[in-house]
Design a protein around this motif. Structure first.
Motif, PDB file in Angstrom:
ATOM      1  N   ASP A  16    -105.097 -47.301 -10.207  1.00  0.00           N
ATOM      2  CA  ASP A  16    -103.828 -47.719  -9.588  1.00  0.00           C
ATOM      3  C   ASP A  16    -104.060 -48.144  -8.134  1.00  0.00           C
ATOM      4  O   ASP A  16    -103.607 -49.200  -7.700  1.00  0.00           O
ATOM      5  CB  ASP A  16    -102.811 -46.559  -9.590  1.00  0.00           C
ATOM      6  CG  ASP A  16    -102.239 -46.287 -10.979  1.00  0.00           C
ATOM      7  OD1 ASP A  16    -102.099 -47.244 -11.768  1.00  0.00           O
ATOM      8  OD2 ASP A  16    -101.948 -45.109 -11.266  1.00  0.00           O
ATOM      9  N   SER A  30    -102.691 -39.007  -3.589  1.00  0.00           N
ATOM     10  CA  SER A  30    -101.232 -39.135  -3.568  1.00  0.00           C
ATOM     11  C   SER A  30    -100.633 -38.505  -2.319  1.00  0.00           C
ATOM     12  O   SER A  30    -101.295 -37.756  -1.603  1.00  0.00           O
ATOM     13  CB  SER A  30    -100.621 -38.479  -4.814  1.00  0.00           C
ATOM     14  OG  SER A  30    -100.982 -37.117  -4.865  1.00  0.00           O
ATOM     15  N   PHE A  84     -90.896 -46.281  -9.667  1.00  0.00           N
ATOM     16  CA  PHE A  84     -90.688 -44.832  -9.783  1.00  0.00           C
ATOM     17  C   PHE A  84     -89.334 -44.528 -10.421  1.00  0.00           C
ATOM     18  O   PHE A  84     -88.310 -45.059  -9.981  1.00  0.00           O
ATOM     19  CB  PHE A  84     -90.775 -44.188  -8.405  1.00  0.00           C
ATOM     20  CG  PHE A  84     -90.984 -42.703  -8.439  1.00  0.00           C
ATOM     21  CD1 PHE A  84     -92.259 -42.163  -8.333  1.00  0.00           C
ATOM     22  CD2 PHE A  84     -89.902 -41.832  -8.576  1.00  0.00           C
ATOM     23  CE1 PHE A  84     -92.457 -40.798  -8.364  1.00  0.00           C
ATOM     24  CE2 PHE A  84     -90.100 -40.459  -8.611  1.00  0.00           C
ATOM     25  CZ  PHE A  84     -91.386 -39.942  -8.509  1.00  0.00           C
ATOM     26  N   LEU A  99     -93.848 -48.604  -7.045  1.00  0.00           N
ATOM     27  CA  LEU A  99     -94.442 -47.859  -8.158  1.00  0.00           C
ATOM     28  C   LEU A  99     -93.581 -47.924  -9.416  1.00  0.00           C
ATOM     29  O   LEU A  99     -93.966 -47.407 -10.458  1.00  0.00           O
ATOM     30  CB  LEU A  99     -94.635 -46.381  -7.776  1.00  0.00           C
ATOM     31  CG  LEU A  99     -95.368 -46.088  -6.471  1.00  0.00           C
ATOM     32  CD1 LEU A  99     -95.499 -44.578  -6.282  1.00  0.00           C
ATOM     33  CD2 LEU A  99     -96.735 -46.746  -6.455  1.00  0.00           C
ATOM     34  N   MET A 111     -96.212 -41.051  -9.941  1.00  0.00           N
ATOM     35  CA  MET A 111     -96.652 -41.366  -8.571  1.00  0.00           C
ATOM     36  C   MET A 111     -97.811 -42.346  -8.500  1.00  0.00           C
ATOM     37  O   MET A 111     -98.205 -42.741  -7.404  1.00  0.00           O
ATOM     38  CB  MET A 111     -97.009 -40.075  -7.824  1.00  0.00           C
ATOM     39  CG  MET A 111     -95.778 -39.283  -7.395  1.00  0.00           C
ATOM     40  SD  MET A 111     -96.150 -38.142  -6.052  1.00  0.00           S
ATOM     41  CE  MET A 111     -97.267 -37.026  -6.875  1.00  0.00           C
ATOM     42  N   LYS A 112     -98.358 -42.729  -9.657  1.00  0.00           N
ATOM     43  CA  LYS A 112     -99.462 -43.714  -9.677  1.00  0.00           C
ATOM     44  C   LYS A 112    -100.599 -43.269  -8.756  1.00  0.00           C
ATOM     45  O   LYS A 112    -100.846 -43.863  -7.698  1.00  0.00           O
ATOM     46  CB  LYS A 112     -98.966 -45.095  -9.245  1.00  0.00           C
ATOM     47  CG  LYS A 112     -97.789 -45.635 -10.059  1.00  0.00           C
ATOM     48  CD  LYS A 112     -98.266 -46.360 -11.307  1.00  0.00           C
ATOM     49  CE  LYS A 112     -97.170 -47.198 -11.933  1.00  0.00           C
ATOM     50  NZ  LYS A 112     -96.115 -46.407 -12.604  1.00  0.00           N
ATOM     51  N   PHE A 122    -103.609 -51.676  -6.120  1.00  0.00           N
ATOM     52  CA  PHE A 122    -102.734 -51.822  -4.951  1.00  0.00           C
ATOM     53  C   PHE A 122    -103.497 -52.382  -3.740  1.00  0.00           C
ATOM     54  O   PHE A 122    -102.896 -52.662  -2.705  1.00  0.00           O
ATOM     55  CB  PHE A 122    -102.138 -50.473  -4.527  1.00  0.00           C
ATOM     56  CG  PHE A 122    -101.221 -49.846  -5.545  1.00  0.00           C
ATOM     57  CD1 PHE A 122    -100.457 -50.627  -6.406  1.00  0.00           C
ATOM     58  CD2 PHE A 122    -101.125 -48.461  -5.634  1.00  0.00           C
ATOM     59  CE1 PHE A 122     -99.611 -50.032  -7.334  1.00  0.00           C
ATOM     60  CE2 PHE A 122    -100.273 -47.857  -6.562  1.00  0.00           C
ATOM     61  CZ  PHE A 122     -99.524 -48.643  -7.419  1.00  0.00           C
ATOM     62  N   GLN A 146     -91.413 -41.163  -3.624  1.00  0.00           N
ATOM     63  CA  GLN A 146     -91.204 -42.251  -4.583  1.00  0.00           C
ATOM     64  C   GLN A 146     -92.072 -43.477  -4.293  1.00  0.00           C
ATOM     65  O   GLN A 146     -92.144 -44.385  -5.112  1.00  0.00           O
ATOM     66  CB  GLN A 146     -89.723 -42.657  -4.608  1.00  0.00           C
ATOM     67  CG  GLN A 146     -88.806 -41.617  -5.226  1.00  0.00           C
ATOM     68  CD  GLN A 146     -88.347 -40.534  -4.246  1.00  0.00           C
ATOM     69  OE1 GLN A 146     -88.880 -40.394  -3.156  1.00  0.00           O
ATOM     70  NE2 GLN A 146     -87.350 -39.747  -4.646  1.00  0.00           N
ATOM     71  N   GLU A 147     -92.713 -43.501  -3.118  1.00  0.00           N
ATOM     72  CA  GLU A 147     -93.656 -44.595  -2.841  1.00  0.00           C
ATOM     73  C   GLU A 147     -95.063 -44.027  -2.632  1.00  0.00           C
ATOM     74  O   GLU A 147     -95.931 -44.695  -2.047  1.00  0.00           O
ATOM     75  CB  GLU A 147     -93.213 -45.404  -1.607  1.00  0.00           C
ATOM     76  CG  GLU A 147     -91.930 -46.168  -1.814  1.00  0.00           C
ATOM     77  CD  GLU A 147     -91.592 -47.080  -0.627  1.00  0.00           C
ATOM     78  OE1 GLU A 147     -92.502 -47.570   0.058  1.00  0.00           O
ATOM     79  OE2 GLU A 147     -90.382 -47.290  -0.411  1.00  0.00           O
ATOM     80  N   SER A 148     -95.242 -42.829  -3.080  1.00  0.00           N
ATOM     81  CA  SER A 148     -96.498 -42.072  -2.964  1.00  0.00           C
ATOM     82  C   SER A 148     -97.534 -42.617  -1.983  1.00  0.00           C
ATOM     83  O   SER A 148     -97.400 -42.448  -0.784  1.00  0.00           O
ATOM     84  CB  SER A 148     -97.121 -41.886  -4.339  1.00  0.00           C
ATOM     85  OG  SER A 148     -98.193 -40.960  -4.239  1.00  0.00           O
TER      86      SER A 148
END
Ligand SMILES: [Zn+2]
Lengths: 366, 285
Positions: free
Chosen positions: A254, A223, B90, B88, A248-249, A258, B170-172
């Motif tokens: 995840d 992350s 988020f 995400l 935060m996936k 992606f 927020q977009e990690s």
């Protein structure tokens, strides 16, 4: 077997204790509880399967941070032969938060580098809990350039909460050290395979992470900031790390979805620490498979492949499809009005650039 | 014509067009956050938003920076309509983006484009701290990368003015990877002899400092700008010590060898023009 059990694993631990007690009781008293024990064992296996097949991001985070989880040096010892550790950045120091050196993988010489957490408190202090200073990143850079020179593939193991947040780290250019690794890694003409074995935290992780292939262990996380850090910034409450982990996936699954991670390497039930040797065998198999594919590519193809991988990452909501405008006209372009005396300045060359400013602003304003 | 299409997107120097500014209250007077000096807003504007008493450099919007840097205050903007998604899902991110757009009148935290400085055509990217603390998500990374690629394609010098709270949480992972993406694009640009001047302004931190902002052929900064990777509070908690006041300032970074030069705002355009001039022979090859 449940040594080092985590909070969420308590139901399993309790059931295991119950089975053990029953078995002991039966033995001592000479009763036959075999049916009951078999029933409980089946229940245990079911619970275990259910629990570990539906781990939350936060639970994975706790497994990824498990103090018994195999570290970079454990994997190096188990996967490679002939490891020769190399030290120092040649500039300042030897940062023990990153280890690296030469080794052989199935007989092929490779450069191997990774973040190194400590095995105990003393070791952790010496290794800054696996959080590098600039000299660590620069040691890694030195070894990667060396690999490039000698055409050796590079394998990195990622396992850090992030770069060390310290005053001396800042003084010595923590930012530049990370940035430089990102830049240089993107240009290396050898195969690079990265494996996130535990926690991939922030720029400190990415500084070893610009590979042709990025693999992750099943319970590893990756992350932009540690979930604890995110929670304290977002909600002013670091104790909400579990919540941030979900939002935060950060899981291998995840990131695989992606398209950022090429492969998720399975872990034994409960995590890598339950069977380090078995885990190492799985990592070896995956790394070797990817490496063989990459070793078949030319240096140009490798660089292009890596560039494409990272160039394509990002999600745009909308817009950005218009063609960009032309740049402003250079002052005194060949088609400009003025006559030129010197023949060598014919084709928009150096002499054009030294035009005086007022002419430039005029031509720009037109 | 094609070109006319983009004239609409030019930024002009007209102060009235500027969006609401948070750092400086609207009105006639301004108080300097550093020395407390109270000065006329007009006087401050005339002084390029540098405190007339102590030299404190107020934070600028991207538009203000463009107005005072580019010839005629003009930038032909790239990707002006590019907006962030919410990869995400988020919590709260989509709403926050809308709020930031409304607050600043911008679509994202960076403006990129082409224009000229003292007659030298350049590609420029200007970050804006007022939009989402200048944080870098997919769009900021993409716009910067496209600007780098454009500069490479057209063989133009590149100048990036950075200001950022870091990568956008927020977009990690997507945010994190923009660090690699922009740095890789810079590598290609640099390998072909491209000139890149990085100008760090207050504050430049986290993932932006640890990627493109630190990779200039020349790394400049404005006086007093906060420049660093980790935040002061985190460091203080980690080392259990109080840090000196000047920690992570531009001057601190200069002293520790992390910058080429600290440049006063009033001299920035001149210094940039000089640097551009000294590299103007290169593109003849
Ligand atoms: Zn002042």
């Amino acid at each position: 077997m449940m040594a080092g059990g985590l909070e969420f694993e308590k139901p399993l631990l309790e059931l295991r204790n119950k089975i053990d007690e029953l078995r002991k009781f039966a033995e001592e008293r000479g009763f036959d509880f075999s049916d009951e024990i078999a029933r409980l064992e089946a229940q245990y296996r079911q619970l275990e399967t259910e629990m570990y097949s539906a781990l939350t991001a936060a639970q994975k985070m706790h497994i990824a941070r498990h103090h018994q989880r195999p570290t970079t040096l454990d994997f190096i010892q188990a996967i490679f032969t002939d490891f020769i550790e190399l030290h120092g950045d040649r500039l300042f120091a030897d940062d023990l938060a990153i280890v690296g050196g030469l080794a052989k993988l199935n007989g092929v010489p490779v450069t191997v580098i990774g973040h190194q957490r400590g095995k105990d408190t003393k070791d952790n202090i010496a290794r800054f809990f696996g959080s590098p200073h600039p000299e660590g990143f620069r040691k890694a850079l030195r070894l990667m350039r060396q690999a490039d020179k000698f055409r050796r593939p590079i394998i990195t193991f990622i396992d850090t909460k992030g770069a060390y947040p310290g005053d001396t780290a800042e003084e010595r250019g923590q930012s530049e050290a990370i940035a430089r690794n990102l830049l240089v890694m993107s240009t290396l003409r050898v195969p690079i395979v990265c494996v996130v074995i535990g926690e991939g935290g922030s720029g400190g992780a990415l500084a070893l992470g610009v590979g042709n292939r990025v693999l992750m262990l099943e319970n590893a996380i990756y992350s932009v900031i540690s979930p604890n850090g995110a929670a304290s910034i977002l909600w002013k409450d670091a104790s909400r790390a579990d919540e941030a982990a979900e939002a935060m996936k950060i899981t291998a699954q995840d990131l695989h979805a992606f398209g950022i991670v090429e492969e998720v390497i399975p872990e034994p039930k409960g995590g890598a620490h339950r069977d380090p040797e078995g885990q190492a065998a799985l990592v070896r198999e995956a790394v070797w498979r990817h490496l063989q594919e990459l070793m078949a590519m030319t240096p140009d193809e490798l660089v292009e492949d890596r560039y494409r991988k990272f160039r394509s990452i990002g999600v745009i909501g909308s817009g950005g499809s218009d063609a960009p405008p032309d740049p402003p006209r250079k002052p005194k372009e060949p088609e400009a009005e003025e006559e030129r005396a010197e023949p060598e300045s014919a084709a928009g060359n150096a002499a054009d650039e030294s035009a005086d400013a007022s002419a430039a602003i005029e031509s720009n304003a037109r | 014509m094609f070109k006319d299409l983009f004239h609409k997107k030019r930024y002009a120097t007209i102060p009235a067009e500027r969006p609401v500014k948070r750092d400086i209250p609207e009105g006639l007077m301004n108080k300097c956050p550093k020395c407390g000096n109270i000065q006329y807003s007009k006087e401050l504007e005339k002084n390029l938003k540098v405190c007339t008493s102590c030299g404190y450099h107020f934070r600028l919007t991207a538009r203000e920076r463009i107005a005072m840097t580019m010839d005629d205050g003009l930038l032909h903007e790239f990707d002006a309509d590019m907006q962030s998604g919410d990869p995400l899902g988020f919590p709260g991110y989509a709403a926050k983006l809308e709020q930031q757009k409304a607050k600043t009148g911008m679509n994202e935290a960076v403006v990129t484009g082409t224009g000229s400085i003292d007659g030298h055509p350049v590609v420029v990217g200007v970050m804006d701290f007022h939009f989402f603390t200048g944080s870098m998500g997919s769009v900021v990374g993409e716009k910067i990368t496209r600007a780098i690629e454009y500069a490479r394609d057209k063989r133009l010098p590149l100048i990036l003015f950075s200001t950022s709270g870091g990568a956008r949480m927020q977009e990690s992972i997507f945010s994190l990877m923009q660090m690699a993406k922009t740095s890789a694009a810079l590598a290609r640009f640099s390998d072909e002899g491209g000139l890149y001047i990085s100008v760090m302004t207050d504050p430049t931190t986290g993932g932006v400092t640890a990627s493109f902002a630190s990779l200039g052929d020349y790394n400049l900064a404005e006086p007093g700008a906060l420049i660093g990777f980790a935040g002061r509070i985190v460091i203080e908690q980690t080392i259990r010590q109080k840090l000196p006041d000047n920690f992570q300032t531009a001057e601190f970074n200069l002293q520790h060898g992390q910058l080429d030069k600290v440049v006063h705002r009033k001299d920035m355009r001149t210094v940039l023009a000089k640097l551009l001039d000294m590299h103007s022979m290169r593109r003849a090859e």
